[in-house]
Each structure stands twice: as structure tokens, then as C-alpha cells.
Design a protein around this motif. Structure first.
Motif, PDB file in Angstrom:
ATOM      1  N   ALA A   1       0.828  -0.959   0.121  1.00 46.56           N
ATOM      2  CA  ALA A   1      -0.050  -0.031  -0.048  1.00 46.56           C
ATOM      3  C   ALA A   1       1.015   1.122   0.016  1.00 46.56           C
ATOM      4  O   ALA A   1       0.583   2.268  -0.588  1.00 46.56           O
ATOM      5  CB  ALA A   1      -0.880  -0.109   1.289  1.00 46.56           C
ATOM      6  N   ASP A   2       1.914   1.187   0.658  1.00 45.48           N
ATOM      7  CA  ASP A   2       2.835   2.194   0.734  1.00 45.48           C
ATOM      8  C   ASP A   2       3.488   2.557  -0.696  1.00 45.48           C
ATOM      9  O   ASP A   2       3.576   3.707  -0.971  1.00 45.48           O
ATOM     10  CB  ASP A   2       3.855   2.029   1.974  1.00 45.48           C
ATOM     11  CG  ASP A   2       3.622   2.248   3.208  1.00 45.48           C
ATOM     12  OD1 ASP A   2       2.563   2.779   3.563  1.00 45.48           O
ATOM     13  OD2 ASP A   2       4.210   1.467   4.132  1.00 45.48           O
TER      14      ASP A   2
ATOM     15  N   ALA B   1       3.042   5.798  -3.342  1.00 43.08           N
ATOM     16  CA  ALA B   1       4.448   6.520  -3.766  1.00 43.08           C
ATOM     17  C   ALA B   1       4.332   6.405  -5.202  1.00 43.08           C
ATOM     18  O   ALA B   1       5.058   7.491  -5.713  1.00 43.08           O
ATOM     19  CB  ALA B   1       5.717   6.029  -3.235  1.00 43.08           C
ATOM     20  N   THR B   2       3.756   5.529  -5.897  1.00 39.19           N
ATOM     21  CA  THR B   2       4.090   5.511  -7.205  1.00 39.19           C
ATOM     22  C   THR B   2       2.650   5.560  -7.919  1.00 39.19           C
ATOM     23  O   THR B   2       2.794   6.085  -9.431  1.00 39.19           O
ATOM     24  CB  THR B   2       4.330   3.989  -7.658  1.00 39.19           C
ATOM     25  OG1 THR B   2       3.297   3.000  -7.224  1.00 39.19           O
ATOM     26  CG2 THR B   2       5.736   3.424  -7.030  1.00 39.19           C
ATOM     27  N   GLY B   3       1.546   5.679  -7.449  1.00 37.36           N
ATOM     28  CA  GLY B   3       0.281   5.915  -8.127  1.00 37.36           C
ATOM     29  C   GLY B   3      -0.248   4.885  -8.917  1.00 37.36           C
ATOM     30  O   GLY B   3      -1.183   4.677  -9.555  1.00 37.36           O
ATOM     31  N   LEU B   4       0.551   3.627  -8.601  1.00 36.84           N
ATOM     32  CA  LEU B   4      -0.080   2.192  -9.173  1.00 36.84           C
ATOM     33  C   LEU B   4      -0.867   1.436  -8.345  1.00 36.84           C
ATOM     34  O   LEU B   4      -0.855   1.899  -7.167  1.00 36.84           O
ATOM     35  CB  LEU B   4       1.278   1.165  -9.356  1.00 36.84           C
ATOM     36  CG  LEU B   4       2.256   1.789 -10.351  1.00 36.84           C
ATOM     37  CD1 LEU B   4       3.521   0.943 -10.271  1.00 36.84           C
ATOM     38  CD2 LEU B   4       1.880   2.026 -11.721  1.00 36.84           C
TER      39      LEU B   4
ATOM     40  N   MET C   1      -2.374  -4.014  -9.564  1.00 36.43           N
ATOM     41  CA  MET C   1      -1.038  -3.895 -10.336  1.00 36.43           C
ATOM     42  C   MET C   1       0.358  -4.410  -9.676  1.00 36.43           C
ATOM     43  O   MET C   1       1.019  -5.020 -10.013  1.00 36.43           O
ATOM     44  CB  MET C   1      -0.840  -2.842 -11.150  1.00 36.43           C
ATOM     45  CG  MET C   1       0.335  -2.563 -12.138  1.00 36.43           C
ATOM     46  SD  MET C   1       0.336  -3.910 -13.353  1.00 36.43           S
ATOM     47  CE  MET C   1      -0.980  -3.529 -14.451  1.00 36.43           C
ATOM     48  N   LEU C   2       0.473  -3.669  -8.543  1.00 31.91           N
ATOM     49  CA  LEU C   2       1.808  -3.891  -7.899  1.00 31.91           C
ATOM     50  C   LEU C   2       1.667  -5.687  -7.503  1.00 31.91           C
ATOM     51  O   LEU C   2       2.774  -6.161  -7.355  1.00 31.91           O
ATOM     52  CB  LEU C   2       1.879  -3.283  -6.552  1.00 31.91           C
ATOM     53  CG  LEU C   2       2.245  -1.646  -6.898  1.00 31.91           C
ATOM     54  CD1 LEU C   2       2.250  -0.894  -5.615  1.00 31.91           C
ATOM     55  CD2 LEU C   2       3.767  -1.458  -7.422  1.00 31.91           C
ATOM     56  N   SER C   3       0.665  -6.095  -7.166  1.00 26.53           N
ATOM     57  CA  SER C   3       0.473  -7.427  -6.678  1.00 26.53           C
ATOM     58  C   SER C   3       0.838  -8.489  -7.827  1.00 26.53           C
ATOM     59  O   SER C   3       1.649  -9.266  -7.848  1.00 26.53           O
ATOM     60  CB  SER C   3      -0.808  -7.913  -6.169  1.00 26.53           C
ATOM     61  OG  SER C   3      -0.829  -9.294  -5.852  1.00 26.53           O
TER      62      SER C   3
ATOM     63  N   LEU D   1       8.653   2.588 -10.532  1.00 25.16           N
ATOM     64  CA  LEU D   1       9.306   2.059  -9.362  1.00 25.16           C
ATOM     65  C   LEU D   1      10.490   2.097  -9.074  1.00 25.16           C
ATOM     66  O   LEU D   1      11.216   2.366  -7.673  1.00 25.16           O
ATOM     67  CB  LEU D   1       9.202   0.373  -9.640  1.00 25.16           C
ATOM     68  CG  LEU D   1       7.537  -0.132  -9.772  1.00 25.16           C
ATOM     69  CD1 LEU D   1       7.707  -1.473 -10.467  1.00 25.16           C
ATOM     70  CD2 LEU D   1       6.875  -0.076  -8.541  1.00 25.16           C
ATOM     71  N   SER D   2      11.528   2.418  -9.939  1.00 25.32           N
ATOM     72  CA  SER D   2      13.163   2.729  -9.313  1.00 25.32           C
ATOM     73  C   SER D   2      13.010   4.193  -8.687  1.00 25.32           C
ATOM     74  O   SER D   2      13.699   3.939  -7.824  1.00 25.32           O
ATOM     75  CB  SER D   2      13.951   2.583 -10.788  1.00 25.32           C
ATOM     76  OG  SER D   2      13.758   3.636 -11.408  1.00 25.32           O
ATOM     77  N   ARG D   3      12.315   4.920  -9.031  1.00 20.81           N
ATOM     78  CA  ARG D   3      12.205   6.287  -8.276  1.00 20.81           C
ATOM     79  C   ARG D   3      11.934   6.054  -6.885  1.00 20.81           C
ATOM     80  O   ARG D   3      12.411   6.724  -6.069  1.00 20.81           O
ATOM     81  CB  ARG D   3      11.608   7.180  -9.081  1.00 20.81           C
ATOM     82  CG  ARG D   3      12.158   7.815 -10.295  1.00 20.81           C
ATOM     83  CD  ARG D   3      11.726   9.192 -11.035  1.00 20.81           C
ATOM     84  NE  ARG D   3      10.326   8.936 -11.380  1.00 20.81           N
ATOM     85  CZ  ARG D   3       9.949   8.575 -12.594  1.00 20.81           C
ATOM     86  NH1 ARG D   3      11.102   8.553 -13.638  1.00 20.81           N
ATOM     87  NH2 ARG D   3       8.745   8.653 -12.935  1.00 20.81           N
TER      88      ARG D   3
END
Length: 230
Positions: free
Chosen positions: A61-62, A66-69, A73-75, A92-94
Motif C-alpha cells: 500500500a505504501d 508512492a508510485t500511483g500504481l 497491479m503491484l501484486s 518503481l525505480s524512483r
């Protein structure tokens, strides 16, 4: 003390431990097909994203915030079921503070194997060599990037070999009997080993063959230790 007696003099101080039931080992399934997916790019990227996130101590969730994703999608990315775009990887890298190339590290990592034909292997000098113990090294991983060194040996004892129950070295050792019969000492405990028997122990305690019952004796010995203990 009778070496065949499981209730020896030191049984209270050094009790023989039996393996717990399989349900006590909730880790990896050695028969799972997951290993076949290790070289899939999506899986490699997902593992790195999860690893970097865990190192930062943040939740999915954090990272989503931070990414707006989205969480979904992250899962999917972390579980290797979707291929993230270059734009997503840059985002993601940033957020994770790593270069984009860091996500491909596991995919590009070299995976090697050591093949040794029967009867071959490198004969080496170890402490027991002077006592007539033959050590045939079957492989070595010290050159890899891992933190643990693993050394598999086939050890042979013959009529010319001496009993030597005082080996001591760092790490852990696993013995699997292939041929013969030996009374093997570990600390103050004696074990009667015949083909098919195994012994797993802390190698920092004195150990080694105490009585050779039937020659020749051959057993597989796998020694592992941390690189900083070399």
C-alpha cells in the motif's frame, strides 16, 4: 559404553534427536515446479521489486501511494504474472531508490552446475588425509556470490586408515553412508552407521570414525559454512 546402545552414558547430556514430522517444515517443496520459472523475466523482476520494498520496510500500500500504481497491479508485478512497462519500471525505480537495471539482476545471474563422472572428482588434502582418509571433492561453490560455501565429498576409509574422532571445523556437516560399517563419534555420542544411515551435526564439536566395523567404508560428506569463516 556399548556403541550400539542408544541409551549410552551421555544420552541425557547429548540426546539423539529424531526428525520432526514433515508438517513441521513449511518451507520449500522440493517437488514444486517453481524453480522452472526462475529464468522467466517477469518472475525475476517481481522478486526484485518485493526484495527492494521489504528492505525499505514499506508495504504494498505504501508503494502504491508512492508510485500511483494500483494495489492489484503491484501484486501482479511482485508475483510475476504481468510484464511491467518501462515507464512502470522507471516509476518503481524512483520510488524504491534503485536503478532500473537492478530489477534485472536475478534474471541475468549466471546459474552453474558441476558434473562429475563416477570415480572422478578432485582428490584433495584435508586434515584426515594423513590418517589414510581419502577425500574426493565432487564440487565447490566458493566462487559464487552466495554467503555460504558448500563442499560435497566422497570419503573412503580402508585398512590403512586410522580412526580419528577428533575432527573439528566450522559449519555444519551431513554424512550419508554408502558402504561398510562404522562407529562414528560426535561430541560424546557414538552412532552405529551402516549403508543408508545419515548423520547431520554441528561440525565445531569433535567428530570422526571411532571404530571401523566393516571395510571398506565410503560415505558422502557435505560440509557447509559461511564464507567469513574460511
Amino acid at each position: 559404553m556399548d556403541p550400539d546402545d542408544g541409551e549410552g552414558l551421555f544420552s541425557d547430556a547429548f540426546p539423539t534427536r529424531e526428525l520432526p514430522p514433515a508438517s513441521a517444515f513449511p518451507g520449500q517443496d522440493p517437488h514444486a515446479l517453481g524453480g522452472a520459472r526462475d529464468n522467466i523475466l517477469e518472475v525475476a523482476i517481481g522478486r526484485e521489486v518485493r526484495s527492494f520494498r521489504n528492505k525499505l520496510g514499506i508495504t504494498v500500500a505504501d508503494l502504491a501511494a508512492a508510485t500511483g500504481l494500483s494495489l492489484g497491479m503491484l501484486s501482479k508485478i511482485e508475483n510475476g504474472v504481468t510484464s511491467p512497462s518501462l515507464t512502470t519500471l522507471q516509476t518503481l525505480s524512483r520510488a524504491l531508490g534503485v536503478p532500473v537495471t537492478a530489477f534485472f539482476r536475478r534474471f541475468e545471474e549466471r546459474r552453474e552446475a558441476v558434473f562429475v563422472k563416477a570415480g572422478e572428482g578432485l582428490l584433495i588434502e584435508r586434515r584426515g588425509t594423513r590418517a589414510g582418509h581419502q577425500y574426493r571433492l565432487l564440487g565447490h561453490n566458493a566462487g559464487n556470490t552466495g554467503r555460504v560455501v558448500v563442499e560435497p565429498y566422497v570419503i573412503t576409509l580402508t585398512e590403512e586408515s586410522d580412526v580419528f574422532p577428533l575432527f573439528q571445523h566450522s559449519g555444519l556437516e551431513f554424512i550419508y553412508m554408502l558402504e561398510g560399517e562404522v562407529i562414528y563419534r560426535h561430541a560424546d555420542k557414538l552412532y552405529h552407521l551402516t549403508p543408508g544411515d545419515s548423520l547431520f551435526f554441528d561440525a565445531d564439536a569433535p567428530h570422526g570414525p571411532d571404530e571401523m566395523r566393516q571395510l571398506p567404508i565410503r560415505f558422502l560428506s557435505i560440509i557447509s559454512y559461511a564464507k567469513d569463516e574460511v
